[in-house]
Design a protein around this motif. Structure first.
Motif, mmCIF file in Angstrom:
data_model
loop_
_atom_site.group_PDB
_atom_site.id
_atom_site.type_symbol
_atom_site.label_atom_id
_atom_site.label_comp_id
_atom_site.label_asym_id
_atom_site.label_seq_id
_atom_site.Cartn_x
_atom_site.Cartn_y
_atom_site.Cartn_z
ATOM 1 N N PRO A 70 53.393 -5.010 38.841
ATOM 2 C CA PRO A 70 53.199 -5.060 40.257
ATOM 3 C C PRO A 70 51.778 -4.489 40.095
ATOM 4 N N THR A 71 51.142 -4.101 39.809
ATOM 5 C CA THR A 71 49.058 -4.282 39.940
ATOM 6 C C THR A 71 48.709 -5.741 38.941
ATOM 7 N N VAL A 72 47.721 -5.251 39.889
ATOM 8 C CA VAL A 72 46.953 -7.303 39.116
ATOM 9 C C VAL A 72 46.189 -6.987 37.878
ATOM 10 N N ASP A 73 46.271 -5.625 37.911
ATOM 11 C CA ASP A 73 45.297 -5.381 36.220
ATOM 12 C C ASP A 73 45.410 -6.279 34.807
ATOM 13 N N ARG A 74 46.432 -6.300 34.502
ATOM 14 C CA ARG A 74 46.135 -6.800 33.430
ATOM 15 C C ARG A 74 46.177 -8.115 33.339
ATOM 16 N N THR A 75 46.119 -9.335 34.250
ATOM 17 C CA THR A 75 46.401 -10.646 34.011
ATOM 18 C C THR A 75 45.057 -10.968 35.475
ATOM 19 N N SER A 76 44.398 -10.325 35.770
ATOM 20 C CA SER A 76 42.776 -10.703 36.613
ATOM 21 C C SER A 76 41.992 -9.433 36.796
ATOM 22 N N ASP A 77 40.645 -10.044 37.154
ATOM 23 C CA ASP A 77 39.766 -9.410 37.153
ATOM 24 C C ASP A 77 40.032 -8.342 37.866
ATOM 25 N N GLY A 78 41.057 -7.940 38.255
ATOM 26 C CA GLY A 78 40.952 -6.773 39.214
ATOM 27 C C GLY A 78 41.151 -5.578 39.014
ATOM 28 N N SER A 79 42.211 -4.803 40.268
ATOM 29 C CA SER A 79 42.896 -4.009 40.569
ATOM 30 C C SER A 79 43.577 -3.087 40.815
ATOM 31 N N GLY A 80 44.626 -2.525 41.082
ATOM 32 C CA GLY A 80 45.574 -2.084 42.433
ATOM 33 C C GLY A 80 46.484 -3.159 42.079
ATOM 34 N N PRO A 81 47.056 -2.264 43.358
ATOM 35 C CA PRO A 81 48.964 -3.013 43.593
ATOM 36 C C PRO A 81 49.072 -4.134 44.710
ATOM 37 N N VAL A 82 49.566 -5.545 43.720
ATOM 38 C CA VAL A 82 49.932 -6.620 44.304
ATOM 39 C C VAL A 82 50.313 -6.290 45.898
ATOM 40 N N ASN A 83 51.286 -5.467 46.355
ATOM 41 C CA ASN A 83 51.849 -4.729 47.553
ATOM 42 C C ASN A 83 51.013 -4.416 48.283
ATOM 43 N N ARG A 84 50.017 -4.216 47.761
ATOM 44 C CA ARG A 84 49.061 -3.558 48.959
ATOM 45 C C ARG A 84 47.369 -4.616 48.786
ATOM 46 N N LYS A 85 47.949 -5.660 48.289
ATOM 47 C CA LYS A 85 46.988 -6.795 48.955
ATOM 48 C C LYS A 85 47.371 -8.104 49.524
ATOM 49 N N THR A 86 46.568 -8.650 50.621
ATOM 50 C CA THR A 86 46.829 -9.626 51.482
ATOM 51 C C THR A 86 47.024 -10.693 50.748
ATOM 52 N N LEU A 87 47.490 -11.679 50.598
ATOM 53 C CA LEU A 87 47.179 -13.023 50.053
ATOM 54 C C LEU A 87 45.690 -13.154 49.860
ATOM 55 N N ALA A 88 45.632 -13.763 50.667
ATOM 56 C CA ALA A 88 43.881 -14.082 51.004
ATOM 57 C C ALA A 88 42.765 -12.796 49.630
ATOM 58 N N GLU A 89 43.400 -11.663 50.262
ATOM 59 C CA GLU A 89 42.826 -10.904 48.745
ATOM 60 C C GLU A 89 42.688 -11.546 47.466
#
Length: 280
Positions: A70-89
């Motif tokens: 449910p977050t991008v923390d483990r699989t990317s260089d970013g952090s935070g919930p995926v459902n709070r980021k737009t596709l562009a982000e």
């Protein structure tokens, strides 16, 4: 340990059913590349996996993307919930490696890859399947069917919501609510109810089965091998996850399990004795 006499339906499988096994690339060929990246899926197709598995989450602007957590923390260089980021982000993040950056894949893009993989020059018989896993969602709004409706829309746009190509699509989930919601949206798509390993679930899932009406069950290989009494359904109609050891793959082949998910589709094919290739 293997099932013993009197332990359940799995005991009746024979060693002649090895050819029925289909190898499903779990999150793509995720043992070779970062999971659910373009590289992982293209490698799975290059290795002629019989199918691919992906998880989907919704971005803030309602786009289904290929992501397990449910977050991008483990699989990317970013952090935070995926459902709070737009596709562009989400596109701004690296889901690959430092040396080979990878953007997040949308489900629509993955379906395009699947369609292209099914028509390679010189191999018209290769028609890989896709297993789309939906997650138990956290908010009331998400539980009203937004994810399932987005999945249906992506399948419609790809021409895979009905007709011959819909037979290549499987909805899999641990969440009975998601399976029931999608059943109302598109009852023709094959549904697989994944079962967890904790004991309380083994009582609960009997009640949930009546609501879901899934056509197939899914189990961990550990549960199926060590506690066959808790397993329902025939092996030839069962999805098994996640098999990354030679003895597990060979066990599944001997017992006639139909679909096996693995991070290493190339190794699994070798372990299965080459018996999982599509016929031409």
């Amino acid at each position: 340990m293997e099932a013993s006499a009197g332990c359940g339906r799995i005991c009746h499988a024979t060693e002649t059913t090895v050819g029925a096994v289909k190898i499903i690339a779990h999150r793509g060929a995720s043992g070779h590349h970062p999971e659910m990246t373009r590289d992982a899926f293209e490698t799975a197709f290059a290795q002629h996996a019989d199918g691919i598995e992906c998880d989907i989450q919704l971005s803030a602007d309602g786009v289904p993307v290929c992501l397990h957590d449910p977050t991008v923390d483990r699989t990317s260089d970013g952090s935070g919930p995926v459902n709070r980021k737009t596709l562009a982000e989400l596109r701004e993040l690296n889901f690959g490696t430092h040396g080979r950056p990878q953007q997040i894949l949308t489900l629509a893009e993955l379906l395009d890859l699947l369609r292209d993989a099914g028509n390679p020059a010189g191999d018209p018989g290769y028609r890989p399947e896709i297993f789309v896993e939906t997650k138990r969602l956290g908010t009331f709004g998400e539980r009203r069917g937004q994810l399932e409706n987005a999945l249906q829309s992506a399948l419609v746009r790809a021409g895979m919501a009905d007709g011959d190509d819909s037979a290549r699509v499987h909805l899999i989930s641990f969440d009975p609510g998601s399976l029931a919601r999608f059943r109302r949206i598109n009852p023709d798509i094959h549904r697989i109810f994944l079962h967890r390993d904790y004991r309380g679930e083994r009582v609960l899932h009997r009640l949930e089965d009546a609501v879901v009406s899934a056509q197939s069950p899914g189990y961990s290989v550990t549960r199926m091998r060590t506690d066959p009494q808790s397993v329902t359904g025939e092996p030839a109609n069962t999805y098994l996850f996640t098999l990354n050891r030679e003895d597990d793959v060979k066990w599944a082949c001997r017992h006639g399990v139909h679909w096996i998910a693995t991070d290493y589709p190339d190794r699994a094919r070798d372990w299965a004795g080459g018996a999982t290739r599509f016929s031409r």
